[in-house]
Design an enzyme around this catalytic site. Structure first.
Site, short mmCIF file in Angstrom:
data_model
loop_
_atom_site.label_atom_id
_atom_site.label_comp_id
_atom_site.label_asym_id
_atom_site.label_seq_id
_atom_site.Cartn_x
_atom_site.Cartn_y
_atom_site.Cartn_z
N HIS B 342 -0.63 -14.19 -7.89
CA HIS B 342 -2.10 -14.42 -7.62
C HIS B 342 -3.55 -15.52 -6.91
O HIS B 342 -4.57 -15.34 -6.69
CB HIS B 342 -2.70 -13.85 -9.08
N GLY B 343 -2.36 -16.76 -7.49
CA GLY B 343 -3.15 -17.08 -6.77
C GLY B 343 -2.73 -19.04 -6.77
O GLY B 343 -2.35 -18.83 -7.46
#
Lengths: 288, 492
Positions: B342-343
Site C-alpha cells: 500500500h505504501g
C-alpha cells in the site's frame, strides 16, 4: 416488454425522479429564502448558504466588504455584505465585479483585518475562478450551483432547537462611533505604497468608477493582537488616502457582542445584525 | 486525469464514439484495442507524459517474456519457460522496488550519506505502478500456468512479428486499460484475456454500466469528497491534542466511511466504465463493513487484491498445506507484504502486520476444538470486526506512529465533551449525514444476504424502486458533490 425496453423506461423513470428532485429543491430554496431568518445559525454552513443566496441580490446604500469576519454580518435591504472567506478586499472586489453593481454614492466599508491579505496572484486567481464553487478548500458553495450544504442545513434546522433569544440592544441606543484619529499615524513608505498598489488602485476604482464613498472599519475580535499589524498599516493607508477609520475592536464592542470562536461573531445573534446596521450608519456619516 | 473531472468525461465520450464507430470487419478488434490503448495513454499521461515511458518498458518487457514463455512451453521446455517467468517477475519487482521502495530501503540503512538518501527519496512515484506491476506478474504467471490460451494457435501458424505485435497490443490493453489502470480492480490475466474481442454497441450491458457508474460516482463525489475535508484534520497532531476523544472517534468513523466510499466508489466506476466498453470486471467490495471477522473482511474488502495475494503469494508460499504454524506465518507474511504494497512506509507495514496478526489469531481459534463450536451472534461479531478495522485505519491514515499513539491517548484520557459542543460540531454533523448513506447501503447488503438468501435475484434489469434510487443519487451527484479530491488509492 423486452429487457431492453424495460431498462430504457426505467432509465427515463430515473431521470424523471432526478428532475423531480430538482423541482423540489427549487421550491425548498424558495421557501428557505423567504424565511431566511429562521435559518440563521452558528453553523458556518448555514451562514454560507444565506450569504451566497443573496449575492446577486445585494442592495442598499452601504456595502461592507471583507473576509469571513464580515460574512457573519449578513446582508439586509439597506446594507449589503460581501464576505469572502480567507480572503480580502481585493477578492471582494472581484466577487462584486461579477455579481453586483451598486449605485453612485454608496458607502463602501472596507474591513481592515484582511485588507492586506490575499493580494497575491494565486489568491486572486482562485477568487476569479470562485464562481460559487469551493473556495480555497473552505466549504463555501453557492446555493444555486452547489448546495452541498443544503442537506446539512435543512436537517440541522429541523433537528436543532430554536435559537435562544438574543441579548438585545437597539441601534438608537448606541452612541455614534467617531472616526479614529489617525493624525499620529506614519505615512506609508515608498515600498509600502508600491506593495499596496493594487489595493490603492481598487480603492480609487471604487471612488472614481463606482462613485462610491470609502471608510475603513476594524471589526471586533477576541483574538489578542489579531489584525494589529493590519490595523497599523490600514491607518497609514487611510492617512495617505485621507480616508476615515472606524475602530470597533474595543472592549465595549467585545463585551457587547458574542463570538462563536476567537475571531468570528456569532451570527446566530440578532445583535450581530444590529451591529452591522450601526457600522453602516457610522460609515455613512463619516465616509468620503 | 480523474474520473470525476470534465476532461475525463470528454475523453470518455470521444473514446466511446470512436470505439463503437468501427464497422464489423476482420480488423475491428485490432482497431478497437488500439483506440482503447490510445485513450488510456492520454488518460495516464494527462498530468505527466514522461510516465508513459515506464509503462512502455513494463508492457514491452512483459510482452516479450510472454512470447518466450509460450514458445518454450510449446516446445516442452518447462525450465526455459520458468526462466522467463522469473525474468519478468524480476523486471516487475525491480520497477516497483526502484520507484516505490528504494527511498524506504535507503533511508532505513544506517551509514548511507544523507545526500544519497535525499536523491533516492526524490525519485517520484509513478501513479498506478503498484497496480500495473501486479497485472504484469499475473500475466506471465497465468501464461506459464497454461491458464491463457489466446495465442496457442498463433504460435503454430503466425509469424513472430505478428505474434509479438498481437501480444504487445493485448498486453498494452491489459496493463493500460484506463478503467483499472490507476487503482484497480486487479484483474487476473486468465479472467481478462478471453474478453479481448470485437465489441458491439448492441451488446453493452447498460443496466450494469449505469448502476455501477451512478453508485460509484455517488460514493466518491457525494460521500467521500464531502467527508474528505472533515477527516483530513486527523493527520494533525495539534488538532488531536486539542480535541476530545468522542469527537476524534466520530471523525475516525468518518474516515472509515470515506475510505470505503472513495475506493469502493472508484472500483464501481471502473466496473461501470468497463461495462460501457463491453468488458466485465469482478466486483471489488462486497459490503465489507458487515463482515463478522477479519478473515471475512478480507474476502469482502479489495477482493481482487486479496485474491491476487492468495493466488500469487499465499499459495506459492505453501498456503495452509504445510501445517498450522506455517499457515499462521504465511498469513502474517502475506498481510505484512500486502500492507507494504500500500505504501513505502513502515506504518503501512505495521497496518498490514496487525491485520496479519489478527487473521492468524482468528485462524488459530478456528482450528481449536472449542473454536469450531463457537457461534458468535452477528450483533457481536459485526461490531467486533468493524471496531478492529476502524482502529487499524489510524495507522493507515496518520503520518506516523507517534500521532497514532497520541490519538489513542487522547481518546482514553480526554474522552468526554459537553453534549452541546458535540452536537453543534459541524464535523460530527457531516460525518453523521454522509455516513448514513453508507450505513444504509450496508444494512441493505446485510438484509439481502440474510433475508433474501433463498429468493432469486433478478440481475441485468432495473426495478422501479431501483430507478427511483438511482435518480435520487444522480441528483445528489449533480448538486451535492463535495470539493474535488483525488482518490485515496492513487497514492499507492
Amino acid at each position: 416488454m423486452s429487457r431492453k425496453s424495460r431498462n430504457l423506461w426505467l432509465c427515463i423513470c430515473a431521470l424523471a425522479v432526478c428532475a423531480a428532485c430538482f423541482a423540489v429543491q427549487g421550491l425548498t430554496f424558495h421557501q428557505l429564502e423567504s424565511r431566511k431568518a429562521r435559518m440563521v445559525s452558528p453553523i458556518f454552513l448555514d451562514i454560507t448558504m444565506i450569504r451566497l443566496q443573496n449575492v446577486h441580490k445585494l442592495t442598499g446604500d452601504a456595502v461592507i466588504m471583507g473576509s469571513s469576519m464580515t460574512e457573519r454580518l449578513f446582508a439586509s435591504q439597506k446594507t449589503a455584505v460581501i464576505g469572502v472567506p480567507s480572503s480580502s478586499f481585493l477578492a471582494g472586489l472581484q466577487v462584486m465585479k461579477g455579481a453586483v453593481n451598486f449605485p453612485p454614492g454608496t458607502t463602501y466599508i472596507v474591513e481592515i483585518n484582511n485588507l492586506f491579505n490575499g493580494i497575491y496572484e494565486p489568491v486572486l486567481e482562485e477568487t476569479s475562478k470562485w464562481s460559487f464553487r469551493t473556495f480555497r478548500n473552505s466549504k463555501h458553495f453557492s446555493i444555486a450551483a452547489k448546495p452541498s450544504n443544503l442537506l446539512l442545513s435543512i436537517a440541522y434546522a429541523i433537528a436543532k432547537p430554536q435559537i435562544s433569544s438574543d441579548q438585545s440592544f437597539d441601534i438608537s441606543d448606541e452612541a455614534i462611533q467617531q472616526p479614529q484619529d489617525i493624525s499620529a499615524a506614519l505615512l506609508p513608505t515608498e515600498n509600502e505604497l508600491k506593495e499596496w498598489r493594487d489595493i490603492i488602485s481598487g480603492i480609487e476604482q471604487i471612488q472614481q468608477v463606482n462613485k462610491g464613498k470609502i471608510c475603513f472599519a476594524c471589526l471586533p475580535t477576541l483574538a489578542p493582537g489579531d489584525g494589529l499589524e493590519a490595523y497599523n498599516k490600514a491607518c497609514k493607508l487611510a492617512k495617505h488616502l485621507n480616508l476615515p477609520v472606524l475602530n470597533y475592536n474595543t472592549d465595549y464592542w467585545r463585551n457587547k457582542l458574542e463570538f462563536t470562536d476567537q475571531r468570528h461573531l456569532n451570527s446566530a445573534r440578532s445583535s450581530t445584525l444590529r451591529f452591522r446596521d450601526i457600522v453602516a450608519r457610522d460609515a455613512r456619516n463619516c465616509s468620503k | 486525469m480523474l474520473f470525476n473531472s470534465w476532461e475525463f468525461l470528454i475523453l470518455l465520450l470521444i473514446t466511446l464514439l470512436c470505439f463503437y464507430a468501427i464497422p464489423r470487419c476482420a480488423a475491428q478488434k485490432c482497431i478497437q484495442t488500439t483506440i482503447f490503448i490510445t485513450a488510456s495513454a492520454v488518460f495516464y499521461a494527462w498530468e505527466d507524459w514522461r510516465l508513459l515511458a515506464l509503462l512502455v518498458i513494463s508492457c514491452g518487457g512483459n510482452a516479450a517474456a510472454t512470447v518466450h514463455i509460450l514458445s518454450k512451453k510449446i516446445r516442452g521446455d518447462e525450465a526455459g519457460a520458468h526462466f522467463w517467468v522469473k525474468m519478468a517477475i524480476i523486471l516487475n519487482l525491480a520497477l516497483l522496488g526502484l520507484f516505490k521502495y528504494a527511498g524506504l530501503v535507503v533511508s532505513s540503512i544506517p551509514g548511507i550519506p544523507q545526500n544519497w538518501v535525499d536523491w533516492v527519496c526524490s525519485i517520484p512515484l509513478p501513479i498506478g505502478i503498484s497496480f500495473y506491476t501486479f497485472h504484469g506478474i499475473s500475466m506471465v504467471v497465468d501464461m506459464s500456468r497454461g491458464k491463457v490460451h489466446a495465442y496457442d494457435q498463433m504460435l503454430q501458424t503466425e509469424s513472430k512479428v505478428k505474434l509479438y505485435s498481437t501480444t504487445m497490443r493485448d498486453m498494452g490493453l491489459y496493463l493500460l486499460m484506463f478503467p483499472q489502470l490507476i487503482a484497480g480492480p486487479i484483474i487476473k490475466a486468465h479472467y481478462f484475456w478471453p474478453q479481448i474481442k470485437a465489441k458491439l454497441w448492441n451488446n453493452i450491458d447498460w443496466a450494469r454500466a449505469l448502476r455501477y457508474l451512478i453508485t460509484g460516482y455517488f460514493f466518491k463525489m457525494v460521500v467521500a469528497d464531502n467527508l474528505s475535508p472533515v477527516t483530513e484534520v486527523l493527520t494533525s497532531s495539534e488538532f488531536i491534542t486539542r480535541t476530545d476523544g468522542a469527537t476524534l472517534l466520530m471523525i475516525l468513523l468518518g474516515y472509515s466511511i470515506q475510505i470505503f466510499a472513495d475506493f469502493g466508489g472508484y472500483s464501481m466506476i471502473a466496473i461501470g466504465l468497463a461495462a460501457l466498453f463491453g468488458y466485465r470486471f469482478p466486483i471489488n467490495f462486497n459490503f465489507p463493513y458487515i463482515s463478522t471477522s477479519l478473515t471475512q473482511f478480507w474476502q469482502r474488502w479489495n477482493m481482487t487484491l486479496s485474491a491476487w495475494l492468495r493466488d500469487y503469494l499465499y499459495i506459492p508460499l505453501g498456503g495452509n498445506r504445510k501445517g498450522a504454524a506455517r499457515t499462521y506465518i504465511n498469513l502474517f507474511l502475506v498481510m505484512f507484504l500486502g500492507g507494504l504494497w500500500h505504501g513505502a512506509d513502515w506504518k503501512f507495514a505495521l497496518w498490514g502486520s496487525m491485520h496479519g496478526l489478527v487473521l492468524a489469531i482468528e485462524r488459530f481459534i478456528g482450528n481449536t476444538s472449542w473454536g469450531k463450536r463457537l457461534r458468535i451472534p452477528q450483533w457481536i461479531s459485526i461490531p467486533y470486526c468493524f471496531i478492529i478495522v476502524c482502529a487499524l485505519w489510524t495507522t493507515f491514515l496518520m503520518p506516523n506512529i507517534d500521532t497514532v499513539y497520541l490519538f489513542f491517548h487522547q481518546v482514553c484520557t480526554h474522552f468526554s465533551c459537553s453534549p452541546a459542543a458535540f452536537i453543534m460540531n459541524p464535523s460530527i454533523y457531516s460525518v453523521c449525514l454522509y455516513a448514513s448513506f453508507i450505513v444504509i447501503y450496508h444494512i441493505w447488503g446485510w438484509w439481502r444476504e440474510n433475508k433474501q438468501r433463498h429468493q432469486p435475484v433478478h440481475r441485468g434489469t432495473l426495478s422501479f424502486r431501483g430507478a427511483c434510487i438511482y435518480g435520487f443519487m444522480l441528483f445528489m451527484i449533480l448538486t451535492n458533490s463535495g470539493p474535488q479530491c483525488g482518490f485515496v488509492y492513487f497514492q499507492f
